[in-house]
Design a protein around this motif. Structure first.
Motif, PDB file in Angstrom:
ATOM      1  N   SER A 128      -5.205   5.635   2.494  1.00 44.56           N
ATOM      2  CA  SER A 128      -4.401   4.440   2.196  1.00 44.56           C
ATOM      3  C   SER A 128      -4.880   3.851   0.879  1.00 44.56           C
ATOM      4  O   SER A 128      -6.083   3.619   0.701  1.00 44.56           O
ATOM      5  N   ARG A 155      -4.510  -0.066   6.368  1.00 40.89           N
ATOM      6  CA  ARG A 155      -3.378  -0.627   5.622  1.00 40.89           C
ATOM      7  C   ARG A 155      -3.658  -2.063   5.183  1.00 40.89           C
ATOM      8  O   ARG A 155      -3.306  -2.452   4.062  1.00 40.89           O
ATOM      9  N   TYR A 169       0.841  -1.196   0.000  1.00 42.95           N
ATOM     10  CA  TYR A 169       0.000   0.000   0.000  1.00 42.95           C
ATOM     11  C   TYR A 169       0.878   1.249   0.000  1.00 42.95           C
ATOM     12  O   TYR A 169       2.078   1.209   0.287  1.00 42.95           O
ATOM     13  N   GLU A 187       0.437   5.640   1.162  1.00 48.67           N
ATOM     14  CA  GLU A 187      -0.433   6.523   1.932  1.00 48.67           C
ATOM     15  C   GLU A 187      -0.193   7.984   1.580  1.00 48.67           C
ATOM     16  O   GLU A 187       0.934   8.409   1.381  1.00 48.67           O
TER      17      GLU A 187
END
Length: 334
Positions: A24, A65, A5, A7
């Protein structure tokens, strides 16, 4: 296979506040759903920690996440309070709505922000934690909200003051007149009566005021204290809503996630209560994900661990929760 991921951090303005926020996003795959995480009742930072207590479950960051790793875009934000990084930028706007309703307006603004940031998502889901689940129910019912799914995370099934009243009644059956919450002991009868009087907007009795076990509560809820007045108004506004009635009015598909070791005001049977209230009307679009060994923030609890110890747990939020949410959302697109 789960993806990594990325952010994006930014400041989000709503209702006179500037709030830290984080989006996210999945990396290396197309976004599936966009999900807004609505925080619970206490002042939390953007990761879901509570600096004023202190307590660091970081559940919102963990869930965001993990869900991004499953291909979903997740927006989370802080609530105003000491140490959360949130600030007031317009005092008059802050006062436009009372505190309880204010949280819903902030969440509605966050829905608009998420739509603008992730227009390519297949659908938009609200995931409200604890008190946040109640706000999510109310937002979904608005015809213009365009919400495609609702996820209740450790949401209450009882009216706010009933959460405390029913807990005290159950403890009194086991412990007698004086009940021990761990951090404090209190006369059960006077404790329960205090909540009943607050619900009615009536002053405390002389018996309650004279009870040494109620001294902290009497001072905290003193009507002469402006902060106490605000707190009681918040409790009455929250208490006016029956979550079981509201979830039965939600027309979008609903997933109820509940831990069996939840004793944080919300109790383990609340998930089943919410499920039954909605399943009776919408059986095909109501699902319950129940995890017997998880607490309010979805940390795994070993047998014999006290309630106080469960509140202090800081390990990563159990990934079974995000897996259940992702699998359910994916199924809605089939």
């Amino acid at each position: 296979m789960e993806q990594s991921y990325k952010e994006e951090r930014f400041m989000f303005e709503a209702e006179g506040y500037r709030l830290p926020a984080v989006l996210s996003l999945p990396q290396g795959q197309v976004v599936k759903w966009s999900i807004l995480l609505l925080p619970g009742s206490m002042a939390n930072d953007v990761d879901g920690n509570y600096p004023g207590i202190p307590m660091r479950p970081h559940m919102y960051a963990d869930l965001a996440r993990q869900l991004a790793g499953h291909g979903h875009a997740v927006l989370r934000y802080a609530k105003y309070g000491e140490g959360t990084g949130a600030e007031i930028v317009d005092e008059q706007q802050v006062k436009a709505h009372r505190f309880f309703a204010r949280q819903r307006y902030i969440a509605e603004a966050a829905v608009g922000k998420l739509r603008a940031m992730v227009p390519q998502a297949k659908g938009l889901a609200l995931a409200g934690h604890s008190e946040g689940s109640v706000h999510a129910m109310l937002i979904e019912q608005q015809s213009a909200s365009g919400i495609d799914a609702l996820i209740s995370l450790s949401g209450p099934a009882l009216r706010y003051m009933d959460l405390f009243i029913y807990k005290a009644q159950a403890m009194a059956k086991e412990q007698g007149e004086i009940i021990d919450f761990g951090a404090f002991k209190v006369n059960a009868r006077n404790y329960i009566r205090a909540f009943e009087l607050m619900r009615a907007g009536e002053p405390f009795t002389e018996e309650i005021k004279a009870d040494p076990t109620m001294e902290f509560f009497v001072k905290s809820w003193d009507p002469a204290n402006p902060l106490a007045q605000d707190g009681q108004q918040y409790m009455r506004d929250y208490d006016a809503i029956d979550p079981c009635s509201e979830i039965a009015r939600v027309t979008s598909p609903v997933l109820i996630v509940q831990g069996g070791m939840d004793e944080s005001g919300v109790h383990a049977d609340n998930g089943e209560r919410l499920y039954q209230a909605r399943h009776t009307i919408y059986p095909e679009t109501t699902q319950l994900a129940f995890f017997p060994d998880l607490q309010h923030f979805y940390k795994r609890v070993q047998p014999g661990v006290s309630w106080q110890e469960t509140q202090a747990m800081s390990e990563e939020t159990d990934s079974r929760v995000s897996e259940a949410i992702s699998t359910w959302l994916d199924g809605l697109n089939d």
